[in-house]
Design a protein around this motif. Structure first.
Motif, PDB file in Angstrom:
ATOM      1  N   GLY A 403       2.596  -3.317   2.879  1.00 59.63           N
ATOM      2  CA  GLY A 403       2.011  -2.229   2.095  1.00 59.63           C
ATOM      3  C   GLY A 403       2.412  -0.847   2.559  1.00 59.63           C
ATOM      4  N   ARG A 404       3.148  -0.768   3.690  1.00 54.94           N
ATOM      5  CA  ARG A 404       3.487   0.535   4.268  1.00 54.94           C
ATOM      6  C   ARG A 404       4.444   1.326   3.384  1.00 54.94           C
ATOM      7  N   CYS A 405       5.287   0.615   2.641  1.00 56.29           N
ATOM      8  CA  CYS A 405       6.145   1.265   1.655  1.00 56.29           C
ATOM      9  C   CYS A 405       6.621   0.218   0.661  1.00 56.29           C
ATOM     10  N   PHE A 406       6.700   0.620  -0.594  1.00 58.20           N
ATOM     11  CA  PHE A 406       7.242  -0.260  -1.628  1.00 58.20           C
ATOM     12  C   PHE A 406       7.621   0.593  -2.825  1.00 58.20           C
ATOM     13  N   SER A 407       8.176  -0.048  -3.845  1.00 58.47           N
ATOM     14  CA  SER A 407       8.716   0.692  -4.989  1.00 58.47           C
ATOM     15  C   SER A 407       7.993   0.333  -6.276  1.00 58.47           C
ATOM     16  N   MET A 408       7.843   1.344  -7.138  1.00 57.57           N
ATOM     17  CA  MET A 408       7.362   1.170  -8.497  1.00 57.57           C
ATOM     18  C   MET A 408       8.171   2.101  -9.395  1.00 57.57           C
ATOM     19  N   TRP A 409       8.074   1.902 -10.711  1.00 62.45           N
ATOM     20  CA  TRP A 409       8.717   2.867 -11.589  1.00 62.45           C
ATOM     21  C   TRP A 409       7.860   3.166 -12.809  1.00 62.45           C
ATOM     22  N   LEU A 410       8.124   4.340 -13.381  1.00 63.68           N
ATOM     23  CA  LEU A 410       7.454   4.812 -14.585  1.00 63.68           C
ATOM     24  C   LEU A 410       8.511   5.187 -15.605  1.00 63.68           C
TER      25      LEU A 410
END
Length: 480
Positions: A403-410
């Motif tokens: 959970g320290r870093c991950f990716s999402m997009w909009l």
């Protein structure tokens, strides 16, 4: 014997006449009034939005299980030379680990087995497993610096969907329904669709509270549409009940409910009246909605043959477009199967084939119909995956929760297309620039809809609650 008729016979003459005079058409009127009240949240007097919106509706493509950002969105070329080496303590920084890897004596770095490609004129890097998505990346704002406190599925997915790791809070879709109401008279404001991934592990649980209304009026909860049988449970009348008789029953029931509302003042009774009316209208609207036979051959050429198979991610994407056209405010798609603790190399390509063509088609379809500019699309899961291998070095490796870093997009309404926000270190393990927390993301989503996350509140047990709790900042650099 009809229990409604029995109850009516027990009423005294005065109450019956009083209820009849007020009850003619009460169900339809209550439904309209309740919808209007929902548009202002029942508490705000400054209009349906706090400021002019950029988006009118939302599609949330939720990838349940936590897709690996390292294989899909966050290219880390140095991992090839670091492959097999021990993850330095200076990178781990004493961060929490799940019980599945906390006992490992070694944390070897594993480089992704799949390559990356550039997408769109902006040249955004993304996985070679997503060739169709690559063609629409100029519409996409990719966030590589998402982070969350939760490291296990239930608290993590509850947090990203409701703003709290503890169950019981309203979901994002319920908040949007509460804040803006519905544009549809014969469909709910908030609908939910679920597809099962082709990868091996598609068994991550999805509880109905994830699209629940929490302490908001229950009319704002998501309505789940099924891929077999009746799309909505109990939508079809039983044998011998025709539509005219059903209408008479609902009118009589509405009179009884109105009398109970008058005497108790319980707002949930008004919700019940409105929901009975909505269900009656859905008996006609939902079969038409879910009948995809009228779609042109070009539509299936765009979405792919999977769209002909009910319950697939592709079919749900096509169904989503049809719902948006009919005024549904918020559509939540869950696609399961991303929890790849092992067998990632075997299963990730299958998961990507499930979603790639369909999600690109949805963006293209909405754009061709002039709907993308005011439709906000969100893609992501509850967290990412670790750079180290779970269980050590393997050819068909797996990765643990991260959970320290991950990716999402909009993409779509109000979003800065062709943009990449945030950066992680060479290991894809920590954020080094422009972090975005779950609360920041939700604040930004509401902002696109013209809603100030600090002002969209509901008083419960003496406290004003909101989706973002006491946190969250709008990330203006994501906006066009």
């Amino acid at each position: 014997m009809n229990p409604v008729l029995v109850s009516r016979q027990l009423l005294n003459r005065r109450r019956l006449l009083h209820g009849t005079a007020r009850g003619i058409g009460v169900a339809a009127l209550s439904s309209l009034l309740l919808r209007d009240a929902a548009a202002t949240g029942g508490q705000r007097s400054d209009g349906p939005t706090h400021f002019p919106p950029r988006a009118k509706r939302i599609v949330y493509l939720f990838q349940s299980g936590g897709p690996s950002h390292l294989e899909l969105w966050d290219r880390k070329p140095r991992l090839k030379e670091l492959h097999g080496t021990e993850l330095p303590d200076s990178i781990r920084r004493g961060q929490r680990l799940t019980g599945m890897t906390s006992g490992q004596s070694s944390f070897p770095v594993i480089a992704p087995k799949f390559g990356f490609q550039r997408g769109g004129q902006a040249g955004t890097w993304l996985s070679e497993l997503l060739p169709h998505t690559a063609r629409v990346m100029d519409e996409v704002c990719l966030i590589r610096s998402m982070h969350t406190e939760a490291i296990n599925h239930d608290p993590a997915i509850t947090l990203i969907q409701t703003g709290s790791q503890q169950p019981g809070r309203p979901s994002l879709g319920a908040w949007v329904s509460y804040g803006l109401g519905s544009e549809a008279d014969d469909l709910p404001a908030f609908a939910v669709l679920i597809s099962h991934g082709s990868g091996k592990d598609a068994n991550q649980g999805l509880l109905e509270r994830l699209w629940g209304a929490g302490f908001l009026p229950s009319s704002h909860q998501g309505v789940k549409l099924r891929s077999s049988g009746d799309p909505v449970l109990y939508l079809t009348d039983p044998p011998g009940i025709d539509r005219r008789f059903r209408r008479q029953m609902l009118d009589s029931l509405a009179q009884l409910n109105q009398q109970q509302l008058d005497s108790s003042g319980n707002p949930e009774i008004a919700t019940r009246i409105a929901q009975y009316e909505m269900a009656f209208r859905m008996q006609q609207s939902v079969p038409d909605l879910t009948d995809l036979s009228s779609e042109a051959a070009g539509t299936y050429a765009l979405y792919g043959d999977d769209a002909r198979q009910p319950g697939t991610f592709a079919a749900n994407c096509l169904l989503t477009r049809r719902m948006l056209e009919r005024g549904v405010r918020f559509v939540q798609l869950y696609h399961r199967g991303w929890d790849q603790h092992g067998g990632l190399v075997s299963n990730l390509p299958k998961q990507c084939r499930d979603i790639d063509r369909a999600q690109a088609a949805l963006i293209t379809d909405l754009k061709q119909r002039g709907m993308l500019d005011d439709t906000l699309i969100i893609w992501g899961g509850e967290f990412g995956r670790t750079v180290y291998g779970q269980g050590g070095l393997k050819d068909d490796y797996g990765r643990d929760h991260h959970g320290r870093c991950f990716s999402m997009w909009l993409a779509g309404g109000g979003i800065r297309g062709g943009h990449v926000h945030g950066e992680t270190d060479d290991f894809g393990y920590n954020i080094v620039r422009d972090p975005v927390h779950i609360h920041d993301l939700n604040a930004t989503i509401l902002h696109c809809l013209g809603l100030d996350h600090r002002r969209l509140t509901f008083r419960q047990q003496g406290r004003d609650y909101r989706l973002t709790d006491v946190h969250g900042e709008v990330v203006h650099s994501l906006l066009s």
